[in-house]
Scaffold this motif. Structure first.
Motif, PDB file in Angstrom:
ATOM      1  N   SER A 199      41.667  34.104  39.922  1.00  6.32           N
ATOM      2  CA  SER A 199      41.980  35.122  40.439  1.00  6.32           C
ATOM      3  C   SER A 199      41.119  36.572  40.250  1.00  6.32           C
ATOM      4  CB  SER A 199      43.662  35.861  40.131  1.00  6.32           C
ATOM      5  OG  SER A 199      44.344  34.618  40.400  1.00  6.32           O
ATOM      6  N   CYS A 200      39.765  36.178  39.854  1.00 11.96           N
ATOM      7  CA  CYS A 200      38.957  37.155  39.594  1.00 11.96           C
ATOM      8  C   CYS A 200      38.491  38.099  40.656  1.00 11.96           C
ATOM      9  CB  CYS A 200      37.622  36.754  39.010  1.00 11.96           C
ATOM     10  SG  CYS A 200      36.505  35.897  40.360  1.00 11.96           S
ATOM     11  N   MET A 201      38.766  37.890  41.896  1.00  7.48           N
ATOM     12  CA  MET A 201      38.822  38.926  43.040  1.00  7.48           C
ATOM     13  C   MET A 201      37.246  38.886  43.449  1.00  7.48           C
ATOM     14  SD  MET A 201      41.675  40.283  43.828  1.00  7.48           S
ATOM     15  CE  MET A 201      41.368  41.590  44.916  1.00  7.48           C
ATOM     16  N   VAL A 256      36.638  38.219  47.053  1.00  5.77           N
ATOM     17  CA  VAL A 256      37.443  39.107  47.769  1.00  5.77           C
ATOM     18  C   VAL A 256      36.694  40.224  48.279  1.00  5.77           C
ATOM     19  CG1 VAL A 256      39.436  40.537  48.428  1.00  5.77           C
ATOM     20  CG2 VAL A 256      39.821  38.239  47.284  1.00  5.77           C
ATOM     21  N   ARG A 257      35.988  40.648  47.047  1.00  2.00           N
ATOM     22  CA  ARG A 257      35.199  42.145  47.048  1.00  2.00           C
ATOM     23  C   ARG A 257      33.845  41.703  47.783  1.00  2.00           C
ATOM     24  NH1 ARG A 257      37.597  43.463  41.266  1.00  2.00           N
ATOM     25  NH2 ARG A 257      39.438  44.472  41.997  1.00  2.00           N
ATOM     26  N   TRP A 262      35.655  41.084  54.999  1.00  2.00           N
ATOM     27  CA  TRP A 262      36.907  41.215  54.456  1.00  2.00           C
ATOM     28  C   TRP A 262      37.910  40.388  55.051  1.00  2.00           C
ATOM     29  CZ3 TRP A 262      37.639  47.504  54.983  1.00  2.00           C
ATOM     30  CH2 TRP A 262      36.662  48.142  54.431  1.00  2.00           C
ATOM     31  N   ILE A 320      39.134  37.610  53.168  1.00  2.00           N
ATOM     32  CA  ILE A 320      39.886  36.832  52.141  1.00  2.00           C
ATOM     33  C   ILE A 320      40.961  38.027  51.328  1.00  2.00           C
ATOM     34  CG2 ILE A 320      39.689  35.792  49.971  1.00  2.00           C
ATOM     35  CD1 ILE A 320      36.769  35.132  50.522  1.00  2.00           C
ATOM     36  N   LEU A 348      43.998  38.007  48.451  1.00  2.00           N
ATOM     37  CA  LEU A 348      44.371  37.442  47.125  1.00  2.00           C
ATOM     38  C   LEU A 348      45.345  38.081  46.346  1.00  2.00           C
ATOM     39  CD1 LEU A 348      41.788  35.849  44.367  1.00  2.00           C
ATOM     40  CD2 LEU A 348      43.880  37.007  43.727  1.00  2.00           C
ATOM     41  N   SER A 361      48.162  38.037  42.863  1.00  2.00           N
ATOM     42  CA  SER A 361      48.087  37.456  41.562  1.00  2.00           C
ATOM     43  C   SER A 361      48.795  38.270  40.698  1.00  2.00           C
ATOM     44  CB  SER A 361      46.540  37.276  40.949  1.00  2.00           C
ATOM     45  OG  SER A 361      46.189  38.574  40.599  1.00  2.00           O
ATOM     46  N   HIS A 362      49.358  37.585  39.498  1.00  2.00           N
ATOM     47  CA  HIS A 362      50.310  38.505  38.589  1.00  2.00           C
ATOM     48  C   HIS A 362      49.635  38.102  37.180  1.00  2.00           C
ATOM     49  CE1 HIS A 362      52.695  34.782  38.804  1.00  2.00           C
ATOM     50  NE2 HIS A 362      53.050  35.094  37.664  1.00  2.00           N
ATOM     51  N   ALA A 363      50.030  38.759  36.149  1.00  3.71           N
ATOM     52  CA  ALA A 363      49.456  38.576  34.796  1.00  3.71           C
ATOM     53  C   ALA A 363      50.422  38.007  34.075  1.00  3.71           C
ATOM     54  CB  ALA A 363      48.857  40.121  34.115  1.00  3.71           C
ATOM     55  N   SER A 401      45.507  35.623  34.769  1.00  5.24           N
ATOM     56  CA  SER A 401      45.973  36.435  36.134  1.00  5.24           C
ATOM     57  C   SER A 401      46.453  34.656  36.675  1.00  5.24           C
ATOM     58  CB  SER A 401      44.887  36.751  36.826  1.00  5.24           C
ATOM     59  OG  SER A 401      44.551  37.996  36.326  1.00  5.24           O
ATOM     60  N   TRP A 435      40.988  47.822  52.390  1.00  4.36           N
ATOM     61  CA  TRP A 435      40.047  46.946  51.817  1.00  4.36           C
ATOM     62  C   TRP A 435      40.659  45.895  50.901  1.00  4.36           C
ATOM     63  CZ3 TRP A 435      37.101  47.031  46.895  1.00  4.36           C
ATOM     64  CH2 TRP A 435      35.891  46.164  46.683  1.00  4.36           C
ATOM     65  N   GLY A 463      45.499  40.117  38.655  1.00  2.00           N
ATOM     66  CA  GLY A 463      46.615  39.976  37.683  1.00  2.00           C
ATOM     67  C   GLY A 463      47.601  41.130  38.306  1.00  2.00           C
TER      68      GLY A 463
END
Lengths: 115, 156
Positions: A24-26, A29-30, A35, A37, A39, A41-43, A58, B123, B130
């Motif tokens: 879930s590092c993103m 997505v970034r 644009w 994708i 995502l 997530s939760h910690a 995550s 965006w 997380g």
């Protein structure tokens, strides 16, 4: 998928996700220029045996690729540090409406019959 | 490539036509941010030599002589450059819009013209790994690459 034998394995057909490898590092997505994708997530705090303090990781909740927006450039596959995204030759995912092209973890991870 | 003064655009291309560069391959513009570059590619059909001719135009008053009396083929190229980059070609025989319907629309290929899809769409990369509550603090807000900050829709 009878024609799969003729398609190179790394053909830009479909982007598959291995949820267990995703942190879930993103980054995907970034970096995605379209644009397409998303995502969520939760910690979660985990403590490894012998570790001095708990670590926060995550956990992947939701991941979608909108293939109606995707331009199949493969930047997400390139930037993924853990190879959680990869090209697959799958091509038969046409849909009768736009929402059908938004593929979630179930479809992306191939828990169905594809690949 | 040859860089010319925009005030001498017509003279330079006329001189080149006399020298044998009688075929206009294409004409377009590039938004450099600080100014516009007007670009014409001319070819000498006998020797197959070709040349890029570039003239800098100020973005806020982009006016230049039309090449249509010299190269009839410049007609549609100039109409396209006019609507896409907001350039006025003086002496153009038919300065109607070529591709765009909306008379009032800002020139879409100017970098200063906002892209509605990028302004209206939140965006997806604004989410934090997380979740926003990760480690009890919100991570530094990230901006989408290549999109001016003032275009970015404010998230919730």
């Amino acid at each position: 998928m009878s024609h799969n034998d003729e398609i190179p394995a790394a053909a830009h057909g479909y982007i598959a996700l291995t949820p267990a490898a995703c942190t879930s590092c993103m980054l995907c997505v970034r970096e995605c220029p379209s644009w397409c994708i998303t995502l969520e997530s939760h910690a979660v705090q985990t403590s490894e045996p012998g570790a001095r303090r708990p670590t926060t990781v995550s956990v992947l909740d939701a991941f979608t690729i909108d293939f109606g927006l995707c331009m199949f450039c493969g930047i997400c596959v390139e930037v993924c540090p853990f190879d959680a995204l990869e090209w697959t030759p799958r091509f038969d995912y046409a849909a009768s409406d736009r929402s059908g092209l938004v593929q979630a973890i179930d479809q992306l991870s191939g828990s169905g019959d594809q690949r | 490539m040859r860089t010319v003064e925009s005030s001498r655009w017509w003279e330079e291309l006329s001189a080149l036509a006399v020298d044998g560069f009688t075929y206009l391959d294409y004409l377009t513009a590039i938004d450099r941010g600080t100014h516009l570059d007007l670009v014409a590619h001319v070819v000498n059909p006998d020797t197959v030599e070709h040349l890029l001719v570039v003239a800098a135009l100020p973005g806020d008053s982009a006016v230049v002589d039309s090449l249509v009396p010299l190269h009839a083929g410049a007609n549609w190229h100039e109409r396209e450059a006019a609507e896409m980059f907001g350039i006025t070609f003086t002496g153009h025989p038919d300065p109607r819009r070529l591709l765009l319907r909306d008379e009032s629309a800002a020139p879409p290929l100017r970098k200063s013209t906002p892209l509605p899809a990028r302004v209206d769409t939140p965006w997806p990369g604004a989410a934090t790994a997380g979740g926003d509550d990760a480690a009890g603090r919100r991570a530094r807000r990230q901006l989408p690459p290549g999109v001016p900050a003032q275009w970015v829709a404010e998230g919730p």
